[in-house]
Each structure stands twice: as C-alpha cells, then as structure tokens.
Motif scaffolding. Structure first.
Motif, PDB file in Angstrom:
ATOM      1  N   ASP A  11       0.618  -9.488   9.052  1.00  0.00           N
ATOM      2  CA  ASP A  11       1.342  -9.273   7.805  1.00  0.00           C
ATOM      3  C   ASP A  11       2.749  -9.867   7.878  1.00  0.00           C
ATOM      4  O   ASP A  11       3.253 -10.398   6.884  1.00  0.00           O
ATOM      5  CB  ASP A  11       1.401  -7.762   7.495  1.00  0.00           C
ATOM      6  N   LEU A  14       2.491 -13.494   7.259  1.00  0.00           N
ATOM      7  CA  LEU A  14       2.239 -13.764   5.835  1.00  0.00           C
ATOM      8  C   LEU A  14       3.508 -13.579   5.008  1.00  0.00           C
ATOM      9  O   LEU A  14       3.718 -14.288   4.022  1.00  0.00           O
ATOM     10  CB  LEU A  14       1.114 -12.863   5.299  1.00  0.00           C
ATOM     11  N   ILE A  29      -3.430 -22.500   1.869  1.00  0.00           N
ATOM     12  CA  ILE A  29      -3.882 -21.107   1.906  1.00  0.00           C
ATOM     13  C   ILE A  29      -5.415 -21.018   1.942  1.00  0.00           C
ATOM     14  O   ILE A  29      -6.112 -21.823   1.330  1.00  0.00           O
ATOM     15  CB  ILE A  29      -3.348 -20.315   0.688  1.00  0.00           C
ATOM     16  N   VAL A 125      -7.130 -12.357   3.195  1.00  0.00           N
ATOM     17  CA  VAL A 125      -5.861 -12.955   3.634  1.00  0.00           C
ATOM     18  C   VAL A 125      -5.221 -13.699   2.461  1.00  0.00           C
ATOM     19  O   VAL A 125      -4.023 -13.560   2.197  1.00  0.00           O
ATOM     20  CB  VAL A 125      -6.084 -13.903   4.837  1.00  0.00           C
ATOM     21  N   LEU A 129      -1.609 -12.691   0.744  1.00  0.00           N
ATOM     22  CA  LEU A 129      -0.523 -13.666   0.627  1.00  0.00           C
ATOM     23  C   LEU A 129      -0.036 -13.762  -0.816  1.00  0.00           C
ATOM     24  O   LEU A 129       1.174 -13.827  -1.083  1.00  0.00           O
ATOM     25  CB  LEU A 129      -1.019 -15.024   1.143  1.00  0.00           C
ATOM     26  N   VAL A 168      -2.131 -21.744   6.680  1.00  0.00           N
ATOM     27  CA  VAL A 168      -2.574 -20.409   7.093  1.00  0.00           C
ATOM     28  C   VAL A 168      -4.067 -20.495   7.406  1.00  0.00           C
ATOM     29  O   VAL A 168      -4.882 -20.780   6.531  1.00  0.00           O
ATOM     30  CB  VAL A 168      -2.317 -19.365   5.982  1.00  0.00           C
TER      31      VAL A 168
END
Ligand code: TXA
Ligand code: MG
Length: 350
Positions: A11, A14, A29, A125, A129, A168
């Motif tokens: 986290d 992110l 992403i 995820v 984000l 990411v």
C-alpha cells in the motif's frame, strides 16, 4: 528517464505511485484486461504525455478509469437507467461505457468528443491505486501505438522503458484482450469494440444490443481507435478457423506451398488438438516457435494468450505467424476482431 518496475506493490508503494499520477506523471497500471498507461484524466498536460509516449494519434480518445460507480457522478451530465443497470451488473469488470461528459472532463480525454469512456477495472491492485489517486485515470493500453497490447509488466517494459517513471507489476492480466466498449442510449446499447463482456451477456440486462456497423463493414467507426492499424506483430500473420483435422491439412498445404518464404522460423499459435494432428501428419514443429494456448475452440484461453504469444514471436524474430482462430461466438467475437487486425484480414474459414 529511468523506468522502475514495482513488483507486488505494498500500500505504501501504491501511495507513492498515486502521488506521481496526481502530479502529472505517467504510470503503467495493471488491469484484468491488459496493462494501461495511466495519467491524471483531469490534467491535459499529463494526457499529452500519454500520446507522446505511445506515438498515438491525437483524435483517439482515452478511457477514464474509476474505482467505483459513485466516482463517475462528477464526470458525466446524466446517467441513463440502462447505464446504471450495466454498471451494477458488470462493474468492476471489462465493460467500458461512453456517456455524455460533464465540463470537468477535458476534451483532451475524449479526443474532442462529447462522450467520455468510463471503466472500473476488475483488479484489486488496479482499483486500490485508483482509490489512492483520487482522480480518474486516463489509460490506453501501455504499448507503442500499433503494436500488440501488453498483458505483463515485462511486455510494458519492452515498449515503455525510458519513457515512463513507473510500472506497477501485479502479474499477468487475466483476460488478455481489451474491454468491451459500448455506447449507452436510453434503452439500447451499441458495441463499439467487442471484449470479454459479450453481446449475449449484455442482452441479459438490455433488450436491444447491436454491433457498430463499422465492425463488419467499411463504415466510419464510432470508436475512433478502431480505424487504426492495431495489435500487429512484426511478422505477417495468417489465421485458420475450422476442425483440427481441416486446420492441420490447410496449414501443411500452406507451409509447403510456394506462397510462403521458406527461410527462418515460423511462429505457431495452436491448440493441443491441432498440434497433435500436425504431428500425425508428420509435420515437424520442433524447429519452429510454438505457443499452445489450450484446447481447440477455447476462446477464453486464446484471448488470455493472444498478445503474449505475438510478443513472444516478435522476440523470437519469426518470419511468419500461423494462428488458429475460434468461432465467432461469445468471447470469440473479441478474439477474432483482434485477429482480423493482427493478420490484416488474412483469416481463412475452412
Ligand atoms: O481494457 C481496456 O479497455 C484497456 C485497459 C487499460 O483498461 N484500455 C484500452 O484503451 O484498451 P485504448 O485506449 O487502447 O482503447 C480505447 C478504445 C479506443 O478504440 C477508443 O477509440 C475508444 O475506446 N473510445 C474511447 N473513448 C471513446 C468515446 N468517447 N467514444 C467512442 N469510443 C471511445
Ligand atoms: Mg490500445
């Protein structure tokens, strides 16, 4: 610029990336369809960077990604009941809807159109984000325009290394082909781009579902992006659709005919069954670049492996690609739409 890949992001990771997005940086992403090249969707200069990094034509609008249904209220003029039903049933998921944009959404996001495309990805995820970013994230597929879309962080890196600060990495995308794009009207929807949310699935919610004419004719597409050359591997590609036996025979005929340059490696994207038939016919695949997607007719597996295999064939520098297609039903419509572009229309129905 150095490109940093953030694997299995915490986290805290992110939050850093979300901050970069808010500040106008580009971040690749993860989503369940393909990886996106994200930028703040309210920031015109940030979106300019997307077009520059991808080499994308500027009239091709972007999809704004949001973490929830509620987050679209400020972005649209009104939400027709049909749109509400679709979002309730299919979000989070691979369905992009276009609605009339509010004044908050810059024309840079919509390529000058009055409608804005919206999507809430089915990816933990990715959604986390988006929540942390707190702004809608404009994100086309994270490939250089015209090339196959990336379904892994490594594939993003190949195209975007040196062009963006962060990727990411949350593992391979589940679905493998881009979202279904629909234009929503009061009691009807038009499919502008087929995807894993199929016509049949949409029909369980809305009575009238049609395909944009441009998907089957030369009419001007309502999704500007559909007119461009797309998803193309480096080598020329041909696709066959039919029973395993017919396909194996046609492939044998083809590779042995004078139509194909005989030097170098061929990339084969096949099912187990067709591979087996080729073996039975005595065609050796061992010197070729072979990718087996799954069982014959399995559109979901073919969707999942489609772009990955094209990118692997590029890496292998094959001089020709022969692929197996699936019938035009369910997700097969989406896969064959991408095949049509990747092969430049060279699809043989046996
Ligand atoms: O699955 C996906 O949709 C992925 C991931 C990253 O979310 N994104 C993606 O974006 O495929 P892109 O930019 O590669 O494709 C967006 C498509 C294009 O064909 C574009 O023309 C169409 O959506 N589109 C976007 N906004 C539109 C609008 N306002 N009206 C009509 N078509 C629109
Ligand atoms: Mg794309």
């Amino acid at each position: 610029m150095e490109t940093k890949i953030i694997r299995n992001p915490s986290d805290a990771d992110l939050s850093i990336v979300a901050e970069a997005l808010r500040n106008g940086e580009l971040v690749a992403i993860p989503t369940e369809t393909v990886y996106g090249l994200g930028a703040n969707g309210l920031d015109v200069e940030a979106m300019d960077k997307i077009y520059a990094a991808k080499g994308r034509p500027s009239d091709n609008p972007l999809i704004l990604h949001v973490p929830s249904i509620e987050s679209i209220w400020p972005l649209v003029k009104a939400v027709p009941e049909t749109a509400m039903k679709l979002m309730t049933v299919f979000w989070p998921g691979s369905l992009t809807i276009t609605l009339e944009k509010s004044d908050l959404v810059p024309y840079r996001a919509t390529g000058g159109l009055e409608r804005v495309a919206l999507r809430c990805p089915d990816h933990e995820v990715g959604r986390r984000l988006l929540e942390l970013a707190g702004v809608p994230i404009a994100a086309p597929s994270a490939n250089i325009s015209g090339r196959p879309s990336p379904t892994t962080a490594e594939a993003v890196f190949r195209d975007m290394n040196g062009r963006i600060p962060y990727i990411v990495d949350a593992g391979p995308s589940n679905v493998g082909v881009e979202s279904t794009v629909v234009e929503v009207h009061d009691d009807a929807v038009i499919i502008l781009r087929p995807g894993s949310i199929t016509k049949e699935m949409l029909e369980t919610v809305v009575s009238t579902v049609t395909y944009d004419k441009a998907l089957s004719t030369d009419a001007k597409p309502k999704a500007p992006g559909m007119k461009y050359k797309h998803y193309a591997p480096d080598a020329p590609m041909k696709t066959f659709v039919g029973s395993p036996k017919d396909m194996a025979l046609a492939i044998m005929d083809y590779v042995r005919s004078g139509d194909m340059d005989q030097g170098g490696k061929i990339g084969f994207l096949l099912s187990y069954e067709v591979q087996e038939e080729l073996g039975r016919l005595g065609y050796p695949l061992d010197k070729q670049s072979v990718h087996i997607f799954g069982h014959h007719g399995d559109g979901l597996s073919l969707a999942h492996d489609f772009y990955r295999s094209l990118i692997a064939f590029n890496e292998d520098k094959v001089h020709y690609i022969i692929a197996e297609g699936v019938p035009l039903e369910g997700i097969g419509v989406a896969v064959m739409n991408r095949m049509e572009k990747a092969t430049n229309g060279d699809i043989v129905y046996l």
